[in-house]
Design an enzyme around this catalytic site. Sequence first.
Site, PDB file in Angstrom:
ATOM      1  N   HIS A   1      -3.797  -5.779   1.979  1.00  0.00           N
ATOM      2  CA  HIS A   1      -3.627  -5.966   3.417  1.00  0.00           C
ATOM      3  C   HIS A   1      -4.205  -7.326   3.753  1.00  0.00           C
ATOM      4  CE1 HIS A   1      -2.672  -1.729   3.909  1.00  0.00           C
ATOM      5  NE2 HIS A   1      -3.756  -1.404   3.230  1.00  0.00           N
TER       6      HIS A   1
ATOM      7  N   CYS B   1       0.819  -1.220   0.000  1.00  0.00           N
ATOM      8  CA  CYS B   1       0.000   0.000   0.000  1.00  0.00           C
ATOM      9  C   CYS B   1       0.853   1.270   0.000  1.00  0.00           C
ATOM     10  CB  CYS B   1      -0.962  -0.050   1.179  1.00  0.00           C
ATOM     11  SG  CYS B   1      -2.427   0.968   0.957  1.00  0.00           S
TER      12      CYS B   1
END
EC number: 6.3.5.13
Lengths: 412, 243
Positions: free
Chosen positions: B195, B94
């Site tokens: 994630h 990310c």
Amino acid sequence: MAGNSEPLSPRAKLAVTAGKAAAAVSRAAGRGSGSVIGGRVALKLDPELLGRLAHHLDVVLVSATNGKTTTTRLIAEALGAAGPVVSNALGANMPAGITSALAGGSDARYGVIEVDEKYLAGVARDVTPKAIALLNLSRDQLDRAAETRMLAEKWREGLAGTHAIVIANADDPLVAWAASSCPTVVWVAAGQEWKDDAWSCPSCGGVLQRPGDDWFCGECGFRRPQPTWALSGDYVIAPDGVAWPIQLQLPGRANKANAATSAAVAAVFGVAPKIALERMYAVQAVAGRYDVVSYLGRDLRLLLAKNPAGWLETFSLIDGPPAPVLLSVNARGADGTDTSWLWDVDYTRLAGHPIYVIGDRKLDLAVRLEVAGLQFQVCADVDEAVRSAPPGKIEVIANYTAFQDLRRVVGN
Amino acid sequence: MSDTSLRLVWVYPDLLSTYGDQGNALVVERRAQQRHIPVTRIDVRSDQPIPTSGDIYLIGGGEDRPQRLAAERLRRDGGLNRAVGNGAIVFSVCAGYQILGTEFINDLGRPEPGLGILDVRSVRNEGSRHVGDIMGDIDERLGLPPLTGFENHQGNTVVGPGARPFARLRFGSGNGTGDGTEGAWCDTVFGTYAHGPVMARNPLIADMLLKLALDVHALPPVDEQWYEALRAERIAAATQASA
């Protein structure tokens, strides 16, 4: 009616009546207490109703990531010494729920109101509170909530120049930063076990230094404010230096911190620490939390933990091994749908406890516990978990909707 | 600390550890430990220098301002670039993934130079945030089973000619460019928006990093029961959610 010098306008009265009617319908339909729907109807009819309802009250707002429902309850109990109190005791903490709670308290003199962190600035504008208690800020439901520092920034901007006395936790850098824009702050050293949302300076982004209980930014000089109230073990130290014992039925360090803050709030309203703390002892369970329930021949203590900071405080209050621990985690809308936060929780703290795992996301928890090197048993439901545990007391820790599910099953 | 142990460096947990990112470090450590591979974990705060002698570097997700601060400090430090020059393995998620690229849009709305370790460039997606379970097929050259993860980001990332997409998604936004690509990789540098944490849901990614670091083709098996159960559940959930 004490202090209710300005009667509600006909429109406000209509709004209150319509709200109560909607709540009654909702209750009759078996859809909960009806407080939120009632408030929503009333606010639609009179958008300024919240301010009008609070007009005759001395109001304290309570906000935080964790502990706001319990602290609201403790403050309500303490202020009861000074006069009748109205409070949103069931945790309906957005404007509609607050409106509904206040509508039921026309005889009250004090309003003790829990406010969702995202709505604090707006509610503070609407009800002109006498005091605002700020306990802590940490990561929670990141898939839908604002970023933690953004919340602190919203508080800081929304509360700048408030006429309220702000009672704030000096040990939480995000809270300290948010509150430091307010003209009148009573700083409480209430502690904060969880530190992982405040390693960078909320003001300048520098790396915070955190020796012992202190904290400061080496770059811009922003530092922990000097507290006038302090939690010290089982005591709260008042500004005059007197240490008052905190005796609660509620367990854990976090609740002692909540009581210390509540004593500081009570003092703002003229209630002395001795009386405030004595009254707090009466609080046994808050919306089912901390309650001990008999179920299938075991005693289940129900503990709510919604985020990493909450789990950390909860681990510190449960009985040591070999007390069995039942964990339940869901990831529905109200919980946040991302389960990544499980990896911020140090489950190795549960080593030595027999562990039983249930809930919608029991497999996420199973992998988490496997990687922590713990022994555990994944169970289909509460009954299987409880039956698998040895007789006696079971510590049950669950996140938001998992906790509600549990209460329904065990009849609490 | 043994000189022969594998050095696992977790980059800037004070800034980039918002989405359970420690999980990736824990999974790598656990799976190494189960194979009796000694691991030294080194958590490097953003006021400390990045060691250049690490074997595996993990860099996680974070909020917008910490991301800018991390990029500034990593550029100034230079250690991660030197480590990659020495052949180190980097796995990024990310915000960390965007930092490894050539440029991203920072919290002030301005282009921020990345580290240029991975040929990707990120902009801010003007639409709604990409949030939810994702599922797809990892680049077949890596020999890994399907990817499952949870994305939560506002970035759109274009993979340049110097890198390849890490996966092609069947469900989810991934790089957000509408072509189904997710993440990027080149040699020993990897980036993803997943994630979960991603290693908890895809433990064979952790094994891949271990194999690269140890220069072996296979590792002894470990008990995959709970990982497999979780993977099956999340893949089914992603499939149903988009059906």
